[in-house]
Design an enzyme around this catalytic site. Structure first.
Site, PDB file in Angstrom:
ATOM      1  N   ARG A  88       0.841  -1.191   0.000  1.00 46.04           N
ATOM      2  CA  ARG A  88       0.000   0.000   0.000  1.00 46.04           C
ATOM      3  C   ARG A  88       0.880   1.246   0.000  1.00 46.04           C
ATOM      4  O   ARG A  88       2.085   1.181   0.219  1.00 46.04           O
ATOM      5  CB  ARG A  88      -0.893   0.017   1.258  1.00 46.04           C
ATOM      6  CG  ARG A  88      -0.104   0.009   2.553  1.00 46.04           C
ATOM      7  CD  ARG A  88      -0.925   0.516   3.747  1.00 46.04           C
ATOM      8  NE  ARG A  88      -0.245   0.278   5.012  1.00 46.04           N
ATOM      9  CZ  ARG A  88       0.776   0.998   5.461  1.00 46.04           C
ATOM     10  NH1 ARG A  88       1.238   2.008   4.765  1.00 46.04           N
ATOM     11  NH2 ARG A  88       1.341   0.719   6.637  1.00 46.04           N
ATOM     12  N   GLY A  89       0.240   2.405  -0.228  1.00 45.26           N
ATOM     13  CA  GLY A  89       0.947   3.672  -0.073  1.00 45.26           C
ATOM     14  C   GLY A  89       1.072   3.987   1.406  1.00 45.26           C
ATOM     15  O   GLY A  89       0.447   3.346   2.263  1.00 45.26           O
TER      16      GLY A  89
ATOM     17  N   THR B 142       2.705   2.139  10.259  1.00 45.23           N
ATOM     18  CA  THR B 142       1.625   2.504  11.164  1.00 45.23           C
ATOM     19  C   THR B 142       1.240   1.309  12.015  1.00 45.23           C
ATOM     20  O   THR B 142       1.730   0.203  11.799  1.00 45.23           O
ATOM     21  CB  THR B 142       0.405   3.059  10.391  1.00 45.23           C
ATOM     22  OG1 THR B 142      -0.480   3.697  11.314  1.00 45.23           O
ATOM     23  CG2 THR B 142      -0.337   1.964   9.658  1.00 45.23           C
TER      24      THR B 142
ATOM     25  N   PHE C  60      -8.616   2.508   5.295  1.00 47.26           N
ATOM     26  CA  PHE C  60      -8.439   3.489   6.369  1.00 47.26           C
ATOM     27  C   PHE C  60      -8.449   2.849   7.748  1.00 47.26           C
ATOM     28  O   PHE C  60      -8.939   1.733   7.925  1.00 47.26           O
ATOM     29  CB  PHE C  60      -9.537   4.563   6.305  1.00 47.26           C
ATOM     30  CG  PHE C  60     -10.941   4.037   6.548  1.00 47.26           C
ATOM     31  CD1 PHE C  60     -11.773   3.735   5.480  1.00 47.26           C
ATOM     32  CD2 PHE C  60     -11.433   3.887   7.841  1.00 47.26           C
ATOM     33  CE1 PHE C  60     -13.067   3.267   5.690  1.00 47.26           C
ATOM     34  CE2 PHE C  60     -12.727   3.408   8.059  1.00 47.26           C
ATOM     35  CZ  PHE C  60     -13.549   3.099   6.985  1.00 47.26           C
TER      36      PHE C  60
ATOM     37  N   CYS D 199       3.470   6.889  10.242  1.00 49.31           N
ATOM     38  CA  CYS D 199       3.319   7.587   8.969  1.00 49.31           C
ATOM     39  C   CYS D 199       4.447   8.580   8.710  1.00 49.31           C
ATOM     40  O   CYS D 199       4.305   9.500   7.906  1.00 49.31           O
ATOM     41  CB  CYS D 199       1.971   8.307   8.870  1.00 49.31           C
ATOM     42  SG  CYS D 199       0.588   7.272   9.374  1.00 49.31           S
TER      43      CYS D 199
END
Lengths: 161, 267
Positions: free
Chosen positions: B85-86, B90, B169, B187
């Site tokens: 993923r981008g 996290t 999300f 992040c």
């Protein structure tokens, strides 16, 4: 010099000797009156390929439409030089707004060169997607794949649909 | 022609990350295959994870920094998984609501561009926070949902292949996530701390905020912003999709306990 080639590409028989270094006739690889064609085509996934049939290389880029729908690019993942790809294979990714979007090979062949500038300046992809922000150059193995892709007019229609 | 509904499912037990990622990949493959006959469905998975730290595409799994982080973070009782993923490192765990919208951005005309997709996702979260909890968020150049420049309440990280989305999300619901977040610079934002709905809701007291309590409201807002009907997936029905979900749900129920707080580092 490349630009001169592109503008001249539509003319029929053209002497190519001017592009070669001034050398003896025997060092010229092509017969003086051969025509070089540079073809630009587009994919459904908003990649473009500029194919120069004198070098056999297709320069792969994203389109302006793609870069504007992506947002600010922060990272570009490119294929390894030397990798052999089939049309449609995943050859890298572009990251923007925390979204990683895969990019695909518009044509089959071998990756000959990648744009290392994108490592330190990923924003080139936004500023000049079809110029300085080029992704990689593929030595095209099946030239017919190029002509089967969308022309500029067909692509413009595709973007509007 | 109306678009088909988005099918959603909320998992009752926290799920192990790697198995859920495998589910996302199988759904993606199924959608890609069915799209040829236009019979693919759009899905929204809602869940919590067992404690896990994940990295995005920019972090190379075999690099010394990532390997070091992996060792450090698994020692405190979390899983560690590198993904495509981008976004950067996290945390996910109980107390954080995860949403995985697995949708075809090309279903609408025109196709939803990636920037638009992320923007809509942020809008869903921001509206939900505001309308259900009176929580006011601020616009930010950074992707995610922020209450101010230094306070983050939701994170986003997405992958798009052939216009099909995966990942999604994470929305912070309760404070149990904080000690886990303290172990990393989430992040890549060093001066940002996490908050949660429980900490800042104006409508509900902190004890009354639970992850399951947020589902219906969030699903409703997703439908409004994306202009789609939302339909609860019937997991008892026939078909590959329902079966994959039932299997993962069962595995999670039998998976046993997870670390409630990070294990102390050894002296």
């Amino acid at each position: 010099m490349f630009n001169a080639v592109r503008q001249a590409s539509r003319t029929a028989t053209l002497v190519r000797a001017a592009r070669r270094p001034a050398a003896t006739a025997s060092s010229l690889r092509t017969f003086p009156s051969v025509r070089t064609l540079v073809t630009k085509r587009y994919t459904q996934d908003h990649e473009a390929v500029v194919f120069d049939d004198s070098t056999g290389l297709g320069t792969v880029t994203l389109t302006d439409y793609a870069q504007s729908s992506l947002g600010d690019v922060v990272f570009v993942e490119l294929p390894t030089v030397g990798s052999v790809v089939e049309q449609g294979d995943q050859i890298g990714a572009v990251e923007s707004v925390k979204a990683a979007s895969d990019i695909y090979a518009p044509v089959s062949g071998t990756v000959k060169e990648i744009n290392e500038n994108l490592n330190s300046q990923p924003g080139l992809l936004n500023k000049s997607p079809e110029g300085d922000g080029w992704l990689c150059k593929i030595e095209v193995s099946k030239a017919e794949e190029v002509t089967e892709l969308m022309t500029e007019d067909a692509y413009k229609e595709h973007c509007q649909s | 022609m109306p678009l088909p509904p988005i099918l959603y499912h909320f998992f009752r037990s926290p799920l192990p990350y790697a198995r859920t990622l495998a589910l996302q990949e199988r759904i993606h493959a199924l959608q890609l295959a069915l799209r040829r006959s236009q019979s693919h469905q759009d899905i929204l998975l809602l869940l919590e994870h067992r404690p896990v730290y994940t990295t995005g595409r920019r972090q190379i799994a075999s690099s010394p920094e990532v390997l070091a982080e992996e060792q450090r973070l698994t020692e405190i009782g979390a899983d560690f998984v590198t993904t495509q993923r981008g976004g950067q490192i996290t945390y996910h765990g109980p107390g954080q609501l995860i949403g995985y919208p697995l949708i075809d951005l090309g279903r609408t005309t025109p196709t939803i561009g990636i920037r638009d997709y992320i923007c809509k996702m942020q809008t869903v979260l921001r509206r939900y926070l505001s309308e259900s909890h009176g929580i006011v968020s601020v616009p930010s150049d950074n992707t995610g949902v922020f209450l101010d420049a230094h306070t983050k309440i939701a994170s986003i990280g997405v992958q798009v292949r052939h216009r099909l989305t995966t990942h999604g999300f994470g929305l912070n619901i309760t404070p149990e996530i904080y000690p886990w977040f303290d172990q990393i610079v989430a992040c890549g934002l060093a001066d940002v701390r996490q908050t949660s709905i429980a900490a800042v809701s104006t409508g509900k007291t902190s004890e009354n905020v639970t992850v399951p309590g947020e589902i219906d409201g969030l699903v409703g807002r997703w439908g409004k912003v994306f202009e789609r009907d939302m339909e609860k997936l019937d997991v008892a029905r026939e078909g590959e999709l329902a079966e994959m979900i039932r299997v993962l749900e069962q595995e999670a129920q039998y998976a046993g306990p997870w670390s409630r707080t990070p294990d102390s580092a050894s002296p």
